[in-house]
Structures are given as C-alpha cells and as structure tokens.
Scaffold this motif. Structure first.
Motif: not given
Length: 565
Positions: A429-448
């Motif tokens: 978790r510490r090395e991968y899943l919770d590696r959210k700093e300094p860049l922390h993804f919030k949301k994405i919108q995808v258009v076809d």
C-alpha cells in the motif's frame, strides 16, 4: 576427538536371498496404538485416568481398532483405567484392547482379573531374548530363555480357556534386533506350537526393534528371514514395534512392511522411551502421499497436535514431518517461486492429481492452512512475495514487478527479520496503492471520438488531479484513455513518459468486484522505470491511478515543470 574405538559394529546377518527390495507398499497395515502404554510410561508426568480417557477418545475418533491400554499388573492407574473402559462400556464392539504382561504367573493372573467383562482382548506377553540381556541381565542360556516364553504362553492359554470372552495371544521376543534371527525363530515357533493357532484364530508375533541397532535394511532382512521360517505362517499376524534410537524408525517400519510385516505398533507423533516409538502418523501420511488409503481418520492434524501436546505436556518440534509448524513453509526464494508456479499450473490445467514442487501433499488435505506455506525473510525471493500477495490479498503481480517489490520486502526483512503477510500488504500500500503525493488523481471524464471524422484520435480525456494539494486539470486526445493521458501529461508538463507494459485483473468475482491495474512506466528522459498500481471498480480509473502511482514513484511530480504549469 571422539573415542570411536570404544564401540564396535553390531552383527549383520548374511541374507542374499532377500526379496523385499523389489516390493512396494500397497496397503495400510493393522495399526495398534501404544500411546497409553509405551507413550505414557515415557512421560515426565504420566497421564492420570481422566487424561487417559481423553486420549482413548481421540484414538477412537482417529479409527484405531487395536489399542494397548497399559500394563495393569504393574500399575494401579492402568488397572483402574482399563476397568473404567470396561465398566463404562467405552470399548466399541469393533475395537480390541491390548494388555501387556511379563511371562510371570502373578502378572498374568492380575492381567486376566483386569480384563474381566471385556468381550475381546489381546494379551501381550514378552521376555527378552537378546544376547546381551541373556548375558548381563538374566544370566540364562538359550534353553532357559525359551522355557520362559513357553511357560508364559501356557499360563495365558490355561486362563484363556476359562475366560468368557475371546483372547488373542501376542508374543514379543523383546530386544529382537539384538537376538540371533535363527534363535528368535526358534523361540517364536515354540510359542506358536504351544498356543496352537489357526488361520481363523491367529496368534500375533511381534518383532520389536526395542533398541535400533543398525540400518533399516538390516531390520528388514531380519523380518523377512523370520517371516519365511516361522511355522504355520498363515496362522500368524507378523507385527513390528520399532523405536527410533538411530532416527530411522519410520524407514525401518516401511522396509519391514516390504519384508512381510502386517501390523505396526507405534504412537502419535512418535512419543515413547528415549527417542520415541515410531510415529504412526508419519508412516500413515507417507502412505497417503503415495495415493494409499492409510485407513485412519487423520484429516485434522491440528486437533491431534493440540490434544497430544496438552495431554503429554510435550511440544511438537517445528520440523516434525507433517505436524511441525514449519514443514509446509518455504523461506527460500527459489522454493517459493517453484511452489507458486506449481499451484498456478494446477489451477490453470484443472489438474486433480497433486503435483507441486517442494510440497509432497496439499497441506489443506490434513487440516493445515495455506498461510504458513510461504513465509518471508531475508532469504526469500520474488516468488514468495508474489505468492503472499496472490494467496492472501488477490494481487497477481506481473512477473517483472515481482522483483521490484521483492527488493522492498527483502530490505525490510534484513532490518527486522521475518515479514508477516499483513506487513507485506502494508508495504504494498505504501509503495504503490497509497503513493498519491505530490500528484493525486481525482477523476477522469472519457469521451468516445470514434465517430468524429475531424480527428485521427478515438478518445478524449479530461483529467482532474492535485499537485501538492493544488487542483489541476487538462484535456487531451489519443488512441485510448492511456494514450490520451500520456499525451496530456506531456503537452501540459513536458514529462515524457512511456508505458512499457499494462496488465489488469479482477480482485474478486461478482458485480461489485474491484479491478487491479499494473502500469510499467518509464521516464524517457532518464531511462528510469518502475511499476504503479491502481485499484477501482472501474478499470479505466484503476489504470489512471496506476499511472499516477508510477509517476510519484519516479519522482516526476517533484519536477519544476510540474510545479509551475
């Protein structure tokens, strides 16, 4: 220096006509537990009657149908215990109790008194026949020793004729392994002649390895020789009673079975005098591992261990075959890797027959759990870490990633020792899943955009994230969400990333399942690369999170271009 010249080789019989080496074990023998006699007499604190009854109940549950319950003529506790079994009707109809006695008239009388009311019993008499004990203990010649065995048999026969139940005679030439084989045959044949058995009412001749004196093949030769030279062989059940003085009790038992033995006396987990009796569980599980029915209900070894440890007040050694806490555990990296691959191969092939490197049986078949199979320390490798992540937590790490994460765990184990599974997951978790700093993804919108003829790209993404806590957003196009994300990052920040590999899988089945995505990412400017991992119920979000995880691991979020765009 060891004074080896004080010792001499024990005699080895010449027996070139042996046939046992060409045979195989094909079925289980008759098992006779001697836990309540041999096992109990070897304890620092022997069991009291209530504890003996608990051990008896365990033996009944395991399926033993012959049990030596004690030496009632020599011990009041053993006499009282046997009386409780009889008076409380605790002996099932298909179970035969066995009682031990020397070839002494007063002991045999007391033994028959103890078994009154018993429907069926084995009366086991013995006297020592070895060259050493004839010389230094009894000071008797061969004829005198033989006469003791014959007289003891006569006393049992006289009392058996008056006994209302069925009596089966068992005779043991004690210290058989130190007895000349031809003389052992002579004594046993005299006992058989005196008793007068037939195939429907056989006698048990028990040839004990009272003290292991030589290699197991020598014992097998002795057993086969006697089996061939006994009179009235079809009226004899040939039994063995191996001890473990040289650490070869199991091997001696298995070779003796090849040599003609039909019955084995032993204890659970090898308790007994000195180094112990042969471990019946070990022999039985060995048979089980070869596809032979051991004819015992031993699928829950943990219950056996718990009961035996409590009643005997002795702990099972961690390396004890099948029962030890570490015997299904692999610390070695190469072993862990092979186990992991073997289990995966069985699963992928739908294979029924068990074939896994380093694991002779499936631990689950005897009540052991998979958790202890692979444990992580400084000697462990990528295979062990991958096994723990898959078996415990459902993460199937890509092969190239296994080495990367294993290095993290190995560094921790070198500092702290063994790393428990929950600690492995915490590091993940510490090395991968919770590696959210300094860049922390919030949301994405995808258009076809596949129907849009004005662009060569088929996907548009709008990504929201924070950079050191500051909200950011960009919109970009590409061929698929990941390509659009990569282009957007480059166009917005100048970070030149390249996706080397991508894998995904469901973490659990069902409509609410989570997906895990693994991104192998390279910083094209420096050549450095690493993995990132993302988890989400939406596979696109999981893959975007994996990209951000990898960027943070590479330290790309700390670059000037990221901080000022």
């Amino acid at each position: 220096m060891l004074n080896y010249q004080r010792y001499q080789k024990n005699p080895v019989m010449s027996y070139p006509e042996r046939e046992w080496p060409g045979k195989e074990i094909e079925k289980a023998p008759i098992w006779c537990s001697v836990d309540l006699r041999d096992g109990n007499q070897a304890l620092i604190d022997p069991m009291v009657v209530s504890e003996k009854i608990e051990m008896w109940n365990l033996l009944m549950k395991l399926g033993f149908r012959e049990v030596e319950v004690g030496f009632p003529a020599a011990s009041q506790i053993e006499y009282d215990f046997l009386r409780q079994l009889i008076d409380r009707n605790l002996i099932p109809d298909d179970v035969t109790v066995q009682v031990l006695s020397q070839c002494r008239q007063e002991q045999i009388d007391r033994t028959f008194e103890a078994i009154q009311g018993c429907r069926r019993a084995i009366v086991h008499i013995y006297n020592s026949t070895s060259t050493l004990q004839r010389d230094v203990v009894f000071h008797k010649d061969k004829e005198e020793i033989l006469a003791i065995a014959v007289q003891g048999t006569k006393w049992v026969k006289e009392r058996a004729e008056k006994f209302p139940g069925k009596i089966i005679l068992e005779y043991s030439p004690e210290s058989f392994t130190g007895t000349e084989p031809d003389y052992a045959v002579e004594v046993c044949n005299a006992v058989v002649d005196t008793w007068g058995p037939d195939p429907e009412n056989p006698v048990i001749i028990n040839l004990p390895s009272t003290v292991e004196m030589n290699t197991p093949n020598v014992y097998a030769d002795q057993i086969e020789y006697c089996s061939r030279h006994f009179k009235n062989r079809d009226a004899i059940i040939l039994s063995i009673h191996p001890h473990n003085d040289r650490g070869e009790g199991v091997a001696a038992t298995e070779l003796a079975l090849l040599a003609g033995a039909q019955r084995v006396e032993g204890t659970l987990l090898g308790n007994g005098e000195r180094t112990g009796n042969v471990d019946i569980l070990n022999v039985a599980y060995n048979m089980f591992s070869q596809g032979i029915n051991p004819e015992l209900n031993i699928e829950n070894i943990n219950e056996i261990i718990d009961t035996c440890e409590r009643l005997t007040r002795m702990k099972v050694d961690p390396r004890h075959p099948y029962a030890g806490k570490l015997v299904f555990t692999a610390f070695s990296g190469s072993h862990q890797d092979a186990i992991n691959k073997g289990l995966q191969a069985m699963k992928e092939r739908g294979q029924e027959k068990w074939q896994v490197p380093y694991l002779p049986i499936d631990p689950a078949d005897i009540g052991r759990r998979y958790e202890p199979i692979v444990r992580i320390n400084s000697q462990s490798g990528k295979g062990g870490v991958a096994f723990v992540m898959d078996t415990y937590f459902g993460f199937k790490l890509p092969k190239a990633m296994q080495r990367e994460f294993a290095d993290v765990i190995q560094a921790q184990s070198e500092r702290e020792g063994e790393v428990r599974p929950e600690e492995v997951m915490a590091d993940f978790r510490r090395e991968y899943l919770d590696r959210k700093e300094p860049l922390h993804f919030k949301k994405i919108q995808v258009v076809d955009l596949s129907n849009d003829t004005e662009t060569e790209f088929d996907t548009q993404v709008t990504v929201n994230y924070t950079d050191s806590g500051v909200m950011r957003e960009f919109t970009a196009v590409g061929n698929g969400p990941l390509d659009a994300l990569r282009r957007g990052i480059y166009e917005t920040t100048g970070a030149n990333i390249r996706i080397l590999d991508y894998e995904e899988h469901a973490l659990k089945a069902g409509s609410d399942s989570q997906a895990a995505a693994y991104i192998h990412l390279m910083d094209s400017d420096t050549g450095r690369n690493t993995y990132g991992v993302g988890v989400s119920s939406n596979i696109t979000r999981a893959s975007i999170r994996a990209v951000f995880s990898a960027m943070n691991r590479l330290g790309l979020g700390a670059r000037e271009s990221f901080q000022n765009f």
